[in-house]
Design a protein around this motif. Sequence first.
Motif, mmCIF file in Angstrom:
data_model
loop_
_atom_site.group_PDB
_atom_site.id
_atom_site.type_symbol
_atom_site.label_atom_id
_atom_site.label_comp_id
_atom_site.label_asym_id
_atom_site.label_seq_id
_atom_site.Cartn_x
_atom_site.Cartn_y
_atom_site.Cartn_z
ATOM 1 N N UNK A 114 16.194 58.409 21.456
ATOM 2 C CA UNK A 114 15.067 57.620 21.948
ATOM 3 C C UNK A 114 13.818 57.935 21.129
ATOM 4 N N UNK A 115 13.621 59.205 20.824
ATOM 5 C CA UNK A 115 12.473 59.562 19.991
ATOM 6 C C UNK A 115 12.574 58.910 18.616
ATOM 7 N N UNK A 123 12.717 52.817 22.569
ATOM 8 C CA UNK A 123 13.298 52.679 23.891
ATOM 9 C C UNK A 123 14.057 51.374 24.061
ATOM 10 N N UNK A 176 7.174 65.828 16.009
ATOM 11 C CA UNK A 176 7.684 65.488 17.342
ATOM 12 C C UNK A 176 9.087 64.917 17.241
ATOM 13 N N UNK A 204 7.700 66.630 25.056
ATOM 14 C CA UNK A 204 7.818 66.357 23.626
ATOM 15 C C UNK A 204 8.192 67.606 22.831
ATOM 16 N N UNK A 239 6.859 52.156 33.424
ATOM 17 C CA UNK A 239 7.257 53.558 33.341
ATOM 18 C C UNK A 239 7.065 54.211 34.704
ATOM 19 N N UNK A 254 5.210 60.837 31.239
ATOM 20 C CA UNK A 254 5.937 61.530 30.172
ATOM 21 C C UNK A 254 6.816 60.603 29.342
ATOM 22 N N UNK A 271 4.844 58.984 26.678
ATOM 23 C CA UNK A 271 4.696 59.796 25.472
ATOM 24 C C UNK A 271 5.891 59.635 24.553
ATOM 25 N N UNK A 272 7.087 59.674 25.115
ATOM 26 C CA UNK A 272 8.291 59.478 24.306
ATOM 27 C C UNK A 272 8.274 58.113 23.639
ATOM 28 N N UNK A 273 7.833 57.126 24.378
ATOM 29 C CA UNK A 273 7.801 55.773 23.828
ATOM 30 C C UNK A 273 6.805 55.696 22.675
ATOM 31 N N UNK A 293 5.925 58.251 20.790
ATOM 32 C CA UNK A 293 6.486 59.048 19.692
ATOM 33 C C UNK A 293 7.486 58.237 18.888
ATOM 34 N N UNK A 294 8.212 57.358 19.568
ATOM 35 C CA UNK A 294 9.197 56.549 18.856
ATOM 36 C C UNK A 294 8.607 55.201 18.451
ATOM 37 N N UNK A 306 7.402 52.774 20.146
ATOM 38 C CA UNK A 306 7.948 51.646 20.902
ATOM 39 C C UNK A 306 6.867 50.856 21.629
ATOM 40 N N UNK A 307 5.682 51.444 21.836
ATOM 41 C CA UNK A 307 4.632 50.699 22.522
ATOM 42 C C UNK A 307 3.292 50.897 21.824
ATOM 43 N N UNK A 345 -0.920 66.398 26.742
ATOM 44 C CA UNK A 345 0.304 66.769 26.014
ATOM 45 C C UNK A 345 0.391 65.951 24.736
ATOM 46 N N UNK A 382 0.249 67.389 21.011
ATOM 47 C CA UNK A 382 1.421 67.313 20.152
ATOM 48 C C UNK A 382 1.228 66.328 19.001
ATOM 49 N N UNK A 383 0.093 65.602 19.006
ATOM 50 C CA UNK A 383 -0.151 64.684 17.900
ATOM 51 C C UNK A 383 0.718 63.455 17.914
ATOM 52 N N UNK A 384 0.831 62.833 19.095
ATOM 53 C CA UNK A 384 1.653 61.629 19.209
ATOM 54 C C UNK A 384 1.023 60.457 18.443
#
Lengths: 264, 264, 272, 272, 326
Positions: A125-126, A130, B41, B227, E55, E59, E62-64, E66-67, E69-70, E82, E86-88
């Motif tokens: 996913x990362x 998504x 990340x 993360x 969502x 959290x 954040x994943x979205x 990072x990838x 996606x949004x 966070x 973490x520098x998202x």
Amino acid sequence: MNIAYFVRKQVTVERLLTASTVILLLLLWYTLTELKLVSDIVVPSPYKVVTSFLEIARSGYKDNSLLVHLGDSLVRLITSFLLVVITAIPLGLVCGYNSKARAIVDPLIEFYRPLPPLAYYTLLVLWMGIENSSKIALLYLAGFAPVYLSCVAGVQKIKKDYIDGAYTLGANSRQIFFHVVFPACLPDIFIGLRTAIGVAYTTLVAAEMVAAVTGIGWMVLDASKFLRSDIIFVGIFIMGITGILLDGMIRTIESKVIPWKGKE
Amino acid sequence: MNIAYFVRKQVTVERLLTASTVILLLLLWYTLTELKLVSDIVVPSPYKVVTSFLEIARSGYKDNSLLVHLGDSLVRLITSFLLVVITAIPLGLVCGYNSKARAIVDPLIEFYRPLPPLAYYTLLVLWMGIENSSKIALLYLAGFAPVYLSCVAGVQKIKKDYIDGAYTLGANSRQIFFHVVFPACLPDIFIGLRTAIGVAYTTLVAAEMVAAVTGIGWMVLDASKFLRSDIIFVGIFIMGITGILLDGMIRTIESKVIPWKGKE
Amino acid sequence: MMAVDGQGRLEKAVVIALKDVSLSYNSNRDDNALEHIDLTLTEGEFVCLLGPSGCGKSTLLKIIAGFISPTAGTAVMDGEPINGADWHRGVVFQQPPLYPWLNVMENVMFGLKMRNIPVHESHRLAEEYIDKVGLREFRHSKPYELSGGMKQRVAIARSLVNKPRVLLMDEPFGALDALTREQMQTLVRNIWWDSKCTILFITHDVDEALSLGTRVIVMSKRPGRILRELNTEFTYKISGDNSNRTRYSDQFLELREEVLNLINRQELMYQV
Amino acid sequence: MMAVDGQGRLEKAVVIALKDVSLSYNSNRDDNALEHIDLTLTEGEFVCLLGPSGCGKSTLLKIIAGFISPTAGTAVMDGEPINGADWHRGVVFQQPPLYPWLNVMENVMFGLKMRNIPVHESHRLAEEYIDKVGLREFRHSKPYELSGGMKQRVAIARSLVNKPRVLLMDEPFGALDALTREQMQTLVRNIWWDSKCTILFITHDVDEALSLGTRVIVMSKRPGRILRELNTEFTYKISGDNSNRTRYSDQFLELREEVLNLINRQELMYQV
Amino acid sequence: TGCGKSPETKTAATEAAKPEVVNIGFQDIPNDEIVAKVKNWYESELGVKVNFKKFDSGRDVNNAFASKSIDIALVGTTPAAVGIAKGVGYEVFWIHDIIGTAESLAVKNSANINSIKDLKGKKVAVPFSSTAHYSLLNALKLEGVNPSEVKILDMQPPDIFAAWQRGDIDAAYVWNPVLGKLLADGKTLTDSGRLAEKGIVTADVGVVSKEFAQKYPDIVAKYIKVQQKAHDLYQSNPDEAAEALAKGLNIDKADALNQTKELIWLSAKDQLSDKYFGTSAKKGDLAKILKATADFLVEQKAIESAPGQETFDQGINATYIEGALK
Ligand SMILES: Nc1ncnc2c1ncn2[C@@H]1O[C@H](COP(=O)(O)OP(=O)(O)OP(=O)(O)O)[C@@H](O)[C@H]1O
Ligand SMILES: Nc1ncnc2c1ncn2[C@@H]1O[C@H](COP(=O)(O)OP(=O)(O)OP(=O)(O)O)[C@@H](O)[C@H]1O
Ligand SMILES: NCCS(=O)(=O)O
Ligand SMILES: [Mg+2]
Ligand SMILES: [Mg+2]
């Protein structure tokens, strides 16, 4: 007494037993819920499950029709399955045939194979977002290993005489790959494909856990958040039936493609 | 040229290739992160993964030491595995031996087997709560089917001569079950057990998704919420290694228990 | 166990009697594998069964062993209908089904253990028979450590140690090479001679049948019937040195030709 | 292809020549399966190879076929070192490895297809050889629909249709019953006669070797060496009717005894 | 994937450039975003296709991010801290609400818990890495309860409701609308409003991918206008706003109206005060709140380290509000 007659009679007794087990279970379910021995949240009544199914079939679940949910799940499943077919089969056969290729690919497969898909799903996913692509990647990875491994095993257990024989008949090693190795491995390829679709199917719900709004797996997960165990039951029944159908489909294709299977 | 010599030489080339693949991958990983081509990340640097591992090994992850996490996961896994051993093996053997017993049990197994564990996990949680029992039940169900099925298959493929021979030597059918059927099925039992522990292991993360506060699977899932992909990597490596060790353990036991395997 | 029959001749006791036995593997009764078999084995006989492949020799043996019941007719041992396999009729299979999880000694003792013979007694018996088949040094080996011929000898010892009244052997030497085969024939002949048991021995080798049996039965191709019975005496004469002289005696060759012609006369399965 | 040798004798051309060939399956060179084999096959010969089980007959055949290379010594065909299998040396295996996904016709055509022979030509040839082995009616059957003997005939046709200079056969009739076996022997003898190819034929049946070969080679037990070579003529004399007369002629029986003694004299693997 | 990767964005970076689609992540919280969404203002005002993703908590957002996606999403200050630490790659550009009693520590009536100290040995559910998680841990700390003495379980809000009903948990720290449902058979021990008085401030903020904001500042400005419009509606006609919320959250209107009052809605102008964004020249308290949150998470070993105050100063960006107010 005639053996055949005896065998036939036994089969009938067995069928009867199977049928009565199923009927008994249904009855148990019915009485358990009818007499309110268990809460409706824990085990919904058969009646409720049927009406919920009809309701969902008619007007869908959360913005989407049942066909959309089922269809989206199947699209994910089948896309990943096709990707497995066009990558794992050639790679597996080549790696089975050529020990150097195998030496390169095997360590990768051996490492990721025993990993729980959910563990690396968080990474997928990362990496891929998504949307559908990470879901398909998850199912793809789940299905890849079994097909790859059974292709490799298939090539390696080809009778040496099949290969030696082809050489003495004038074939070169390229011809042997296509005219001997590939057809000889078909039974193993199909074993791999059946395992793969089973494993991918089993992983489907995990794939639909993250950021999905459609899919049968998502429906079950979503229903659980609202304690809609009737819908969980509906979803599970649909999955059970779909799973059996998918397996049956591959088996039918298999019996068409490898009529000699089990008759060697 | 000597065949054995040739084979040995090939093995060396293969080993070299395998080693270089692994080294190449590590190098790729290193440069990719060193040159910051991918975000920290998404892919943590090898250095970070190692330090995180050391850090976790020293002071644990979220209130619990690494050993507690690993231990709790293994307790869940092994408890369910032992339950599988003491139920699925006898049931499978009996059902393989007696077609009536099989007629009763088979439909149940056949129905739940293709279901994604996560789909019925929602029900298990409804039925058994969020504590360890539902987790163990999930792993148990995941492991039960492979062992049961391979026991049934094992009994059914026993050479008829083994059974007939025992009758002509004066055994009765109870004696045959214990002295012929059971030992003859040992290879299949072990195949089933290895599959079972693999499947159960694969389901572990799913089991630790709901309301866990310990476990390697939980650690990976929890890390993804903050993360912490370095910890995800650590968890995945630990799982990979544990998985290989578990499989190796069963294989070792197997070779002790069935020295005749593959030599018949 | 001698008896005098109606004509006043001295006769050995009947052990096995098949009367008008037929067998069909599928419920369609027209498709018989065996038809109208009448067969009697008397005490101490060594009967060899010959016939083209697929004629029903193994089927007949299975009926006598009790693995399958005839579709029609009766199979009787010592006056009692045969109903399932038991240890009175020992069977030696073409591929000896030794249990790979037991060593040679344990395999030989298997029947005794099942019959609850005391351990020390069964131990003694097993050692005796292992000696007889010449495998003393191998008594702690596992079956997969033995060659084909050695396995076959273990299987024979395992059957014999039980002291069955009747020994049924289904092409026991089919997979052996010519030399080993000859040694095994000598072994069986000697054991039969010593133990006085009744033997039914299936083979497709005419020489083997003639040189072992006291009676040779030739069956027709499917559906199997008994074509001809021949009494032979060669087995008594053959021993170590003079074996070739007996085997190439005119009488032997004559009988051999006769049997081969009997089988040949039938339509052949494979035609060149 | 005739040649006059040093002594002025008329000699047929040498096709295969093994010189001082040894082979060891593991790197430990002391543990040889074959040792110091010198063997020459000349044009049109029918050489039968006899020897106790495990003596290295199949190994020798595999070296000639090109499946394995000798550890020491040289293997040469027509003056060129043998380097891998090719279609000039056809092989008939004990278990015929027919491809189950191809029918009889396609199996027989396999070699021609690999060698890019035009389809109509290969079709014609395949039909010709299928006729020769008497399987015209079965040409569209799949291998699993055939009996063992029929499969073996397909395998033979498949090798022959390629017209190899040399035909190597490894106990091709080991699994067949006595009758089918005799028919197959006749078939091979006729084909050899018609096609004039060179045949190396492994068997453990002394009668078979004597009645087929123009030369019989007896090997010692492991490590395999050549013990004795015998020239025989019986194969020319044996045909249909008079076969038994030839087979039980004194000369035949004498040679038979001699070969058996040769093999017997060696320490036996199984002792009763 | 997000529009950040679409080909158009690479070619034209002008003021007027438009992405193909804007991906907006939202959560079930009774605030301005739901109102605007229900009213369909985004599509009409932004002038591009809008893709909404729901969502359960911050959290996953954040994943979205990072990838990739949004593009724009709502998160609490905790996940935002966070993400910045973490520098998202996003920045805070809007405050949807300051959390008051809308997030509370609810205990089941039947659980016989009367104070935070009674929580020892009990099962408390909370969505990890959320504002509620931060508040819960702080509440325990203020009362001197060691978190390891309480069984704190990670659950998403909908799962909390299910577990609560089944009786699997004794307490939960969660937000509306789930909180409202829990309180049908529960009471609150403390809430984020009370914690705010002790300096534990939490808020729901809007974050935007820096990459996206640079390419399409226009879209961000328009987004702010939509939020302001929702805010205005709430001021002028709370009833209509509540109606929209009720529809969006699947609760009844009276509940919706009550729940809005448990959050503090800020106008664009208010947000520029020192208490929140400050100005682009002089950063306000929001950056300090984020830094404090991150430091606390480090203390809890949730993240390995927190960067200095500058990073959080750069993590909030008032220029979009300033631009929108011009
Ligand atoms: N289990 C079975 N079911 C159906 N048909 C069978 C079965 N076993 C044997 N047959 C058929 O019955 C016939 C007799 O078989 P049987 O095995 O008794 O022959 P046989 O004389 O022992 O042959 P062989 O010499 O090849 O062992 C054959 O035609 C065979 O195909
Ligand atoms: N692939 C192999 N690896 C190691 N040893 C082998 C291999 N193949 C054969 N051997 C050994 O080499 C020796 C000769 O074997 P080979 O198969 O040539 O014997 P054979 O004369 O054909 O015997 P048989 O008559 O039983 O077929 C045997 O001792 C055998 O155990
Ligand atoms: N109330 C805010 C929820 S979260 O984004 O902090 O998870
Ligand atoms: Mg038979
Ligand atoms: Mg051989």
